[in-house]
Design a protein around this motif. Structure first.
Motif, PDB file in Angstrom:
ATOM      1  N   GLN A  98       0.822  -1.212   0.000  1.00 25.31           N
ATOM      2  CA  GLN A  98       0.000   0.000   0.000  1.00 25.31           C
ATOM      3  C   GLN A  98       0.857   1.264   0.000  1.00 25.31           C
ATOM      4  O   GLN A  98       0.399   2.330  -0.385  1.00 25.31           O
ATOM      5  N   LEU A  99       2.089   1.137   0.463  1.00 23.20           N
ATOM      6  CA  LEU A  99       2.986   2.311   0.436  1.00 23.20           C
ATOM      7  C   LEU A  99       3.122   2.838  -0.989  1.00 23.20           C
ATOM      8  O   LEU A  99       3.291   4.032  -1.198  1.00 23.20           O
ATOM      9  N   GLU A 100       3.057   1.944  -1.973  1.00 21.21           N
ATOM     10  CA  GLU A 100       3.027   2.399  -3.365  1.00 21.21           C
ATOM     11  C   GLU A 100       1.600   2.450  -3.904  1.00 21.21           C
ATOM     12  O   GLU A 100       1.264   3.348  -4.678  1.00 21.21           O
ATOM     13  N   CYS A 106       0.453   6.293   2.033  1.00 21.00           N
ATOM     14  CA  CYS A 106       1.875   6.627   2.198  1.00 21.00           C
ATOM     15  C   CYS A 106       2.036   7.977   2.894  1.00 21.00           C
ATOM     16  O   CYS A 106       2.842   8.121   3.824  1.00 21.00           O
ATOM     17  N   PHE A 109       1.016   7.725   6.523  1.00 20.57           N
ATOM     18  CA  PHE A 109       2.052   6.965   7.231  1.00 20.57           C
ATOM     19  C   PHE A 109       3.245   7.880   7.552  1.00 20.57           C
ATOM     20  O   PHE A 109       3.749   7.907   8.674  1.00 20.57           O
ATOM     21  N   CYS A 110       3.679   8.665   6.569  1.00 23.98           N
ATOM     22  CA  CYS A 110       4.821   9.578   6.773  1.00 23.98           C
ATOM     23  C   CYS A 110       4.519  10.579   7.893  1.00 23.98           C
ATOM     24  O   CYS A 110       5.372  10.858   8.740  1.00 23.98           O
ATOM     25  N   THR A 252      10.887   4.040   7.797  1.00 25.18           N
ATOM     26  CA  THR A 252       9.759   3.443   7.064  1.00 25.18           C
ATOM     27  C   THR A 252       9.667   1.953   7.384  1.00 25.18           C
ATOM     28  O   THR A 252       8.590   1.438   7.730  1.00 25.18           O
ATOM     29  N   MET A 256       6.663   0.312   9.633  1.00 22.99           N
ATOM     30  CA  MET A 256       5.750  -0.715   9.120  1.00 22.99           C
ATOM     31  C   MET A 256       5.760  -1.925  10.060  1.00 22.99           C
ATOM     32  O   MET A 256       4.697  -2.466  10.385  1.00 22.99           O
ATOM     33  N   TYR A 263       7.496  -5.004   6.237  1.00 24.22           N
ATOM     34  CA  TYR A 263       7.767  -4.763   4.818  1.00 24.22           C
ATOM     35  C   TYR A 263       8.999  -5.551   4.402  1.00 24.22           C
ATOM     36  O   TYR A 263      10.085  -5.345   4.941  1.00 24.22           O
ATOM     37  N   ILE A 283       7.117   6.193  -2.507  1.00 23.82           N
ATOM     38  CA  ILE A 283       7.747   4.892  -2.286  1.00 23.82           C
ATOM     39  C   ILE A 283       7.253   3.956  -3.371  1.00 23.82           C
ATOM     40  O   ILE A 283       6.059   3.937  -3.700  1.00 23.82           O
ATOM     41  N   CYS A 285       7.328  -0.201  -4.356  1.00 23.19           N
ATOM     42  CA  CYS A 285       7.496  -1.456  -3.614  1.00 23.19           C
ATOM     43  C   CYS A 285       8.276  -2.480  -4.425  1.00 23.19           C
ATOM     44  O   CYS A 285       8.111  -3.671  -4.238  1.00 23.19           O
TER      45      CYS A 285
END
Ligand code: AMP
Ligand code: GLY
Length: 420
Positions: A98-100, A106, A109-110, A252, A256, A263, A283, A285
């Motif tokens: 999901q980060l990408e 993303c 999260f940051c 990161t 995660m 990750y 990001i 993946c």
């Protein structure tokens, strides 16, 4: 050992080529592959996003390791499908990808983890977007939340460009479900670097530095593309690299794990090195394309051993060593790229290019039509030059480029120039 590479581009051709030279590899399979991968591996006619069929194939052939090139199968959960069947695969779970797969995920999260990134607002409609632009000021960047094949980002400098983005996102709804939510963010100025690491969820092994050339034209003119070239090493200062690792990559991966979504696989941070330090742009993946084509030829170590260590949680204490040579990759694109491309143009001069010292050619959008190699996609070939310096590497790449012809061929003539 048997290995499977998922994907059909030049990145996957480079992976298959390198893996075919790994110790203990008896057979490399590529699904679906292309005419280039057919020279170093066995092509399997299964689409890259057919995750269940790929797992069936890997189980049936007792594949030891699978590595996934593109993001879509990862976002669709190929790692979960393989893990459920006890099959080894290098790449993150759907939840971690999901980060990408979601730029909103993303960004949030940051913010939660204090990872430096551009100030942003998440919006769903024109009125909210207008308020965000007013707050952030111009230039401003609009990003579709979901996967959009590299086309979902618009950098808007003028009021007209902002208006065009508004129309594209909120009237034409050009990105469908991927554009339901939009990240509107501050535009960062600086040097962009592609920072890739291999991680087992805890330890990280940085890959060689690389720089990608995203715009279509020389001097970074023209539209954004998937990437028109790359060089490795990039002139990345050791102190800046250390900051990217400490301030972005390690937090990161640790964040995660801390949130219960470990990750694993390749983590690619697209970073803008600004006056205030490195800031995360995005990001990915997976490995970069075309960065991989410029990085893998420089790897001294056994690629499969590194990938297996990442998949098995055994990266602690490992590092990757790199040849002192430089690599430059020049992408040859077809007529119309990055818009609608013409296909079927005959390609000549490949054998002559490959006969040049220090030249490698990786296929992407090619196809064999009655024995003749023809173009079959936007990015057609990656021509890679190797040399003692960036200047030598770029000269080798352009010697190869000069020999390969097809109607409508487009390429940049300035890859590596500012670094040579
Ligand atoms: P992304 O897919 O998020 O990396 O965006 C694609 C490209 O747009 C990046 O490689 C940058 O060149 C550019 N870009 C994205 N976000 C920003 C930003 N906040 N400021 C400046 N350029 C950006
Ligand atoms: N070269 C940029 C990417 O792979 O996303």
């Amino acid at each position: 050992m048997r290995v499977l590479v998922v994907g059909s581009g030049a990145r996957e051709h480079a992976l298959a080529w390198k893996l075919s030279r790994s110790e203990g590899v008896e057979e490399v399979y590529v699904a679906p592959g292309n005419p280039g991968t057919a020279a170093v591996a066995t092509c399997v006619p299964i689409a890259a996003d057919a995750t269940v069929e790929l797992a069936d194939f890997a189980a049936g052939l007792k594949i030891d390791t699978t590595i996934v090139g593109p993001e879509l199968p990862l976002v669709l959960g190929i790692a979960d499908e393989f893990a459920g069947r006890g099959l080894r695969l290098v790449g993150p779970s759907a939840a971690a990808a999901q980060l990408e797969g979601s730029k909103v995920f993303c960004k949030e999260f940051c913010l939660r983890r204090g990872i430096p990134t551009a100030r942003a607002e998440v919006v769903r409609d024109r009125a909210a977007a207008a308020a965000a632009v007013k707050k952030l000021g111009r230039p401003v960047v609009f990003k579709a939340d979901g996967l959009a094949a590299g086309k979902g980002v618009l950098v808007c400098r003028s009021a007209d460009e902002v208006e065009a983005a508004m129309v594209r996102f909120f009237e034409e709804r050009a990105f469908g479900a991927a554009g339901e939510r939009v990240v509107v963010e501050e535009c960062l100025e600086g040097d962009e670097v592609s920072f890739m690491v291999l991680t087992d969820g805890a330890a990280t092994v940085p890959l060689a530095s690389a720089r990608d050339y995203k715009r279509l034209g020389d001097g970074d003119a023209g539209p954004n593309t998937g990437g028109m070239g790359a060089v490795s090493p990039a002139a990345l200062d050791g102190e800046v690299a250390g900051r990217i690792l400490r301030e972005i990559v390690v937090p990161t991966i640790a964040g995660m794990a801390d949130e219960g979504v470990p990750y694993r696989g390749v983590l690619y941070a697209g970073v803008m090195v600004t006056r205030d330090g490195p800031q995360l742009l995005e990001i990915n993946c997976r490995l970069g394309d075309p960065e991989t084509q410029a990085v893998l030829p420089r790897l001294e170590d056994d690629l499969l051993a590194l990938l297996n260590a990442a998949a098995d949680g055994e990266l602690t204490g490992r590092r990757a060593s790199w040849k002192r040579e430089a690599c430059a990759c020049v992408v040859l694109a077809g007529e119309g790229y990055p818009g609608k491309v013409r296909k079927g143009d005959p390609i000549t001069g490949l054998a002559e290019a490959l006969a040049q010292p220090g030249v490698l050619v990786f296929h992407a959008g090619t196809r064999l039509a009655e024995g003749q190699l023809v173009t079959d996609g936007g990015r057609v070939l990656s021509v890679v030059g190797r040399g003692a310096t960036i200047a030598d590497a770029t000269s080798a790449a352009y010697r190869g480029v000069d020999l390969i012809r097809f109607p409508g061929r487009q390429f940049r003539t300035d890859i590596g120039r500012s670094l040579a």
